[in-house]
Write a protein that holds these residues in place. Structure first.
Motif: not given
Length: 313
Positions: A10-17
């Motif tokens: 989760l220490r990144s970019v999460a794509f809310t699809t």
């Protein structure tokens, strides 16, 4: 996925699809959903949040939510992380948590509470009940004042609560919370690219994206620049993406309807990029012709920038 590994992912970019519907909006096009997910995975996306607000969570039935998360899990290899949105009544939320766990999701994001009459201790009890009901990692979604500092300090101490998605445009409060909340959790900037630098400087470990559904390369480049502390590069990318974020925040019928264009802007961008965005369900509405053209103009500007030169992880 163990909680330590989940936290690291989760220490990144999460794509809310998004959720792709057919023309009549009475059916989800799961073949398009899986194709969309695979396309952004191939570009480098590794964290996916189906059934969030960008996924029109509140317009989906329980069965549709489960089916969307199942299709997302089916679409990605084992190195991807899937965080399914869940919420509503305690019974409905637990039903989703159990289904997501059976499907093979890695975590659940508990949607912001929408009950009219809420007691602070009642919210703590609600989150405690949900955390006790699953072995999944839990992401707390803060989108307003109901999740007070006291509530967050208590619920983030639960063993399987791994992260907070902070989706309030208040960097001052965010800065205080990252200092005062005692639990060791992942902080996600939930107001996306426009304030990615500000929130990163105040302790955000990552951010969530909606526009990444159709322009994943610049979004991933921004994430890499932040991870490398390359602030000038991050600002350059942020500035290029800013028009989209301002566009998505525009109201639809008065100040009470802020961000009404959020999801249709993303879906229009997907259509332009050769993916499948499709229509939105009520109470969302489609873009006007002028707004549809604006999406296209902004997209052309972004295409002119070479994101390959961004710092790599």
């Amino acid at each position: 996925m163990g909680h330590n590994k989940l936290s690291e992912s989760l220490r990144s970019v999460a794509f809310t699809t998004t959720t792709p519907f057919n023309d009549d909006c009475d059916r989800i096009r799961h073949e398009k959903l899986e194709a969309n997910i695979k396309a952004i995975y191939d570009e480098g996306a590794r964290v996916f949040i189906p059934c969030g607000n960008t996924g029109e969570y509140y317009s989906l039935s329980q069965k549709e939510r489960i089916d969307v998360v199942r299709s997302t899990v089916n679409a990605v290899p084992d190195d991807a992380t899937v965080v399914g949105g869940a919420g509503g009544s305690t019974e409905n939320a637990i039903e989703l948590l159990e289904a997501y766990e059976d499907i093979g999701a890695d975590a659940a994001m508990i949607m912001y509470p929408r009950h009219t009459y809420v007691h602070e201790q009642g919210l703590i009890d609600y989150y405690q009940t949900l955390a006790d009901a699953t072995d999944l990692g839990i992401v707390i979604y803060k989108r307003g004042p109901l999740l007070s500092e006291a509530v967050l300090d208590t619920v983030t101490a639960f063993e399987n609560v791994v992260a907070v998605k902070y989706a309030v445009n208040d960097v001052k409060e965010f800065s205080r919370l990252t200092e005062t909340i005692s639990a060791d959790i992942v902080w996600l900037n939930g107001v996306a690219e426009r304030y990615a630098l500000s929130y990163a400087l105040e302790g955000a470990d990552g951010f969530t994206t909606g526009i990444g559904n159709f322009i994943p390369r610049p979004v991933l480049a921004l994430s890499r620049a932040l991870s490398a502390d390359d602030w000038s590069r991050a600002k350059e990318i942020r500035d290029a993406l800013r028009p989209y974020e301002a566009f998505r925040e525009e109201a639809g019928g008065g100040a009470a309807f802020a961000s009404a264009k959020n999801v249709p802007v993303v879906k229009r961008g997907m259509d332009l990029q050769g993916l499948y965005g499709g229509p939105v369900r009520v109470p969302l509405v489609e873009l006007s012709n002028d707004d549809r053209n604006r999406v296209e103009r902004y997209l052309e500007r972004i295409k002119d920038i070479d994101y390959r030169t961004a710092s790599s992880t």
